[in-house]
Enzyme design. Structure first.
Site, mmCIF file in Angstrom:
data_model
loop_
_atom_site.group_PDB
_atom_site.id
_atom_site.type_symbol
_atom_site.label_atom_id
_atom_site.label_comp_id
_atom_site.label_asym_id
_atom_site.label_seq_id
_atom_site.Cartn_x
_atom_site.Cartn_y
_atom_site.Cartn_z
ATOM 1 N N LYS A 125 0.830 -1.218 0.000
ATOM 2 C CA LYS A 125 0.000 0.000 0.000
ATOM 3 C C LYS A 125 0.857 1.259 0.000
ATOM 4 O O LYS A 125 0.471 2.265 -0.581
ATOM 5 C CB LYS A 125 -0.971 0.001 1.185
ATOM 6 C CG LYS A 125 -2.002 -1.111 1.091
ATOM 7 C CD LYS A 125 -3.444 -0.636 1.045
ATOM 8 C CE LYS A 125 -4.309 -1.756 0.511
ATOM 9 N NZ LYS A 125 -5.718 -1.623 0.701
ATOM 10 N N LYS A 207 -2.876 -9.971 -6.784
ATOM 11 C CA LYS A 207 -4.222 -10.393 -6.374
ATOM 12 C C LYS A 207 -5.287 -9.454 -6.912
ATOM 13 O O LYS A 207 -5.023 -8.263 -7.113
ATOM 14 C CB LYS A 207 -4.293 -10.530 -4.857
ATOM 15 C CG LYS A 207 -4.730 -9.298 -4.130
ATOM 16 C CD LYS A 207 -4.990 -9.588 -2.664
ATOM 17 C CE LYS A 207 -5.481 -8.316 -1.982
ATOM 18 N NZ LYS A 207 -6.908 -8.113 -1.994
ATOM 19 N N LYS A 210 -10.386 -4.619 -5.255
ATOM 20 C CA LYS A 210 -11.453 -3.695 -5.649
ATOM 21 C C LYS A 210 -10.979 -2.263 -5.803
ATOM 22 O O LYS A 210 -11.690 -1.431 -6.331
ATOM 23 C CB LYS A 210 -12.636 -3.782 -4.674
ATOM 24 C CG LYS A 210 -12.316 -3.418 -3.230
ATOM 25 C CD LYS A 210 -13.571 -3.476 -2.367
ATOM 26 C CE LYS A 210 -13.419 -4.323 -1.121
ATOM 27 N NZ LYS A 210 -12.478 -3.822 -0.123
HETATM 28 P P1 ATP Z 1 -8.647 -3.035 -1.283
HETATM 29 O O1 ATP Z 1 -8.386 -3.129 -2.749
HETATM 30 O O2 ATP Z 1 -9.447 -1.826 -0.915
HETATM 31 O O3 ATP Z 1 -7.427 -3.212 -0.439
HETATM 32 P P2 ATP Z 1 -9.565 -5.742 -1.344
HETATM 33 O O4 ATP Z 1 -10.365 -5.957 -2.571
HETATM 34 O O5 ATP Z 1 -8.179 -6.233 -1.338
HETATM 35 O O6 ATP Z 1 -9.611 -4.221 -0.930
HETATM 36 P P3 ATP Z 1 -10.487 -6.265 1.375
HETATM 37 O O7 ATP Z 1 -11.629 -5.437 1.822
HETATM 38 O O8 ATP Z 1 -9.147 -5.818 1.838
HETATM 39 O O9 ATP Z 1 -10.439 -6.397 -0.216
HETATM 40 O O10 ATP Z 1 -10.721 -7.773 1.741
HETATM 41 C C1 ATP Z 1 -11.917 -8.347 2.243
HETATM 42 C C2 ATP Z 1 -11.744 -9.843 2.321
HETATM 43 O O11 ATP Z 1 -11.621 -10.391 1.016
HETATM 44 C C3 ATP Z 1 -10.464 -10.284 3.077
HETATM 45 O O12 ATP Z 1 -10.756 -11.426 3.846
HETATM 46 C C4 ATP Z 1 -9.507 -10.605 1.990
HETATM 47 O O13 ATP Z 1 -8.520 -11.558 2.378
HETATM 48 C C5 ATP Z 1 -10.432 -11.180 0.926
HETATM 49 N N1 ATP Z 1 -9.869 -10.980 -0.407
HETATM 50 C C6 ATP Z 1 -9.529 -9.788 -0.962
HETATM 51 N N2 ATP Z 1 -9.060 -9.952 -2.197
HETATM 52 C C7 ATP Z 1 -9.077 -11.298 -2.424
HETATM 53 C C8 ATP Z 1 -8.685 -12.110 -3.537
HETATM 54 N N3 ATP Z 1 -8.198 -11.557 -4.630
HETATM 55 N N4 ATP Z 1 -8.855 -13.440 -3.445
HETATM 56 C C9 ATP Z 1 -9.361 -14.013 -2.325
HETATM 57 N N5 ATP Z 1 -9.728 -13.302 -1.231
HETATM 58 C C10 ATP Z 1 -9.599 -11.965 -1.279
#
Ligand code: ATP
Ligand code: LTN
Length: 342
Positions: A125, A207, A210
């Site tokens: 980040k 990964k 969003k």
């Molecule tokens: P941001 O992009 O704002 O950091 P994010 O999409 O990575 O957000 P989070 O809100 O941080 O999502 O994650 C919510 C949940 O979804 C967490 O348990 C995280 O481990 C899971 N998660 C996020 N991205 C993935 C992915 N690509 N595959 C599987 N699990 C995921």
């Protein structure tokens, strides 16, 4: 639910406790659903669950206030649309329960700078938001530890990217208990075997996330056309053979993982079923599986979004119940640490 979350002495039939949270940093993507959200629903029968919208975590990167406010409601509606039942699963916003930040401050005094600086998410980040490397990005995992430990949670459903934060949470809890006795419950992660790390469609070594550009992820509200278009453009390789090898074929392996986790097929079955077929076939099959999964969720989502009053009631009720549980942990923690009695 209130009774079920009472202490074991008061209620010997008490179920183990689950806590998890998702940031309202954008509409959820397919990885959030496969890695976390759908397990929230599967687990709600056997556990007492708290599912939080972690808005305080989301502001570690700049958010537009009106959009953030709206996203909190949208996430609640989505939680309900996937089948979370507010009677069984307590649904609320993190910022509505002050125990989260109070405990985070205290736990921060039992967390080392070195531990925080070596967190992968912090490094990612800070690289991504070089213009805003704020203290919240560094202390993010302490707030996450507080979220979990505030409710004496036993199990935490998360995707693979959050494993390191959960390990730190355990270390903090153990360190605290070594000083003050058995105060905090040391939680276990619940990480799915398949789909714990869904990758970006355009950069399959990163990964899916969003807060990345829209074409890299499938939003849970994407139309069937958008799903087909995004998957058609998904990066694969030039080998033209459908086999799982995350190292040398990350794009194809990612499509196979998505397909497996949505249809229940094994990797072996997919390799057999698609033998001799091109990537176009795999992409359409994945697209149809995604569309079929999302369709009922999207129609339920629209229904829940049409009654904002009901959503308000659910999060207000959730926050009230969460506050009363949090107060108990905070009373013990304050006393153990030696803070002046109120
Ligand atoms: P941001 O992009 O704002 O950091 P994010 O999409 O990575 O957000 P989070 O809100 O941080 O999502 O994650 C919510 C949940 O979804 C967490 O348990 C995280 O481990 C899971 N998660 C996020 N991205 C993935 C992915 N690509 N595959 C599987 N699990 C995921
Ligand atoms: N850090 C998580 C979101 C999160 C969380 C939590 C997950 C905040 N608090 C407590 C599980 C339990 C993330 O970035 N995905």
């Amino acid at each position: 639910m209130q009774a079920q979350l009472n202490s074991k002495a008061e209620n010997p039939k008490k179920k183990p406790i689950i806590f998890s949270g998702i940031q309202p940093s954008g509409m959820l993507q397919l990885g959030n659903y496969i890695g976390a959200l759908r397990n929230f629903k599967l687990l709600q029968d056997d556990y007492d669950c708290l599912y939080c919208i972690v808005d305080l975590h989301a502001i570690t990167v700049r958010q537009e206030p009106a959009k953030l406010r709206k996203l909190c409601y949208e996430l609640v509606a989505l939680y309900l649309a996937v089948g979370l039942d507010p009677e069984r699963s307590l649904i609320y916003c993190q910022s509505h329960v002050s125990g989260h930040t109070e405990l985070a401050w205290i736990l921060g005094c039992y967390t080392y700078m070195g531990e925080l600086q070596r967190m992968t998410q912090f490094k990612d980040k800070t690289a991504k938001h070089a213009e805003n490397i704020n203290a919240g990005l560094l202390t993010y995992p302490v707030l996450m530890a507080a979220d979990i430990l505030l409710f004496k949670s036993n199990l935490v459903p998360i995707g693979a990217d959050q494993k390191q934060h959960l390990e730190l949470t355990r270390d903090i809890a153990i360190r605290f208990n070594n000083i003050y006795g058995n105060v905090l419950t040391v939680p276990e992660p619940f990480i799915p075997k398949v789909g714990a790390r869904i990758m970006s469609l355009l950069e399959p070594t990163r990964k899916m996330s969003k807060s990345d550009p829209e074409d890299t992820y499938i939003s849970m509200l994407d139309s069937p056309d958008a799903v087909r278009r995004k998957l058609k453009r998904a990066v694969t390789d030039s080998e033209a053979s459908i086999r799982f090898d995350a190292e040398s074929k990350p794009g194809v392996s990612n499509l196979m993982s998505i397909y497996c986790s949505l249809t229940g097929s094994t990797l072996r079955q997919i390799e057999d079923d698609f033998a001799g077929k091109g990537y176009g076939h795999l992409k359409s099959a994945v697209a149809e599986a995604v569309i079929e999964t999302l369709a009922p969720i999207q129609s339920e989502y629209a229904r829940f979004m049409s009654d904002k009053g009901a959503l308000d009631q659910i999060i207000n009720n959730g926050a009230a119940r969460a506050r009363s549980l949090a107060d108990r942990t905070m009373a013990t923690v304050r006393k153990k640490v030696g803070l002046a009695p109120m």
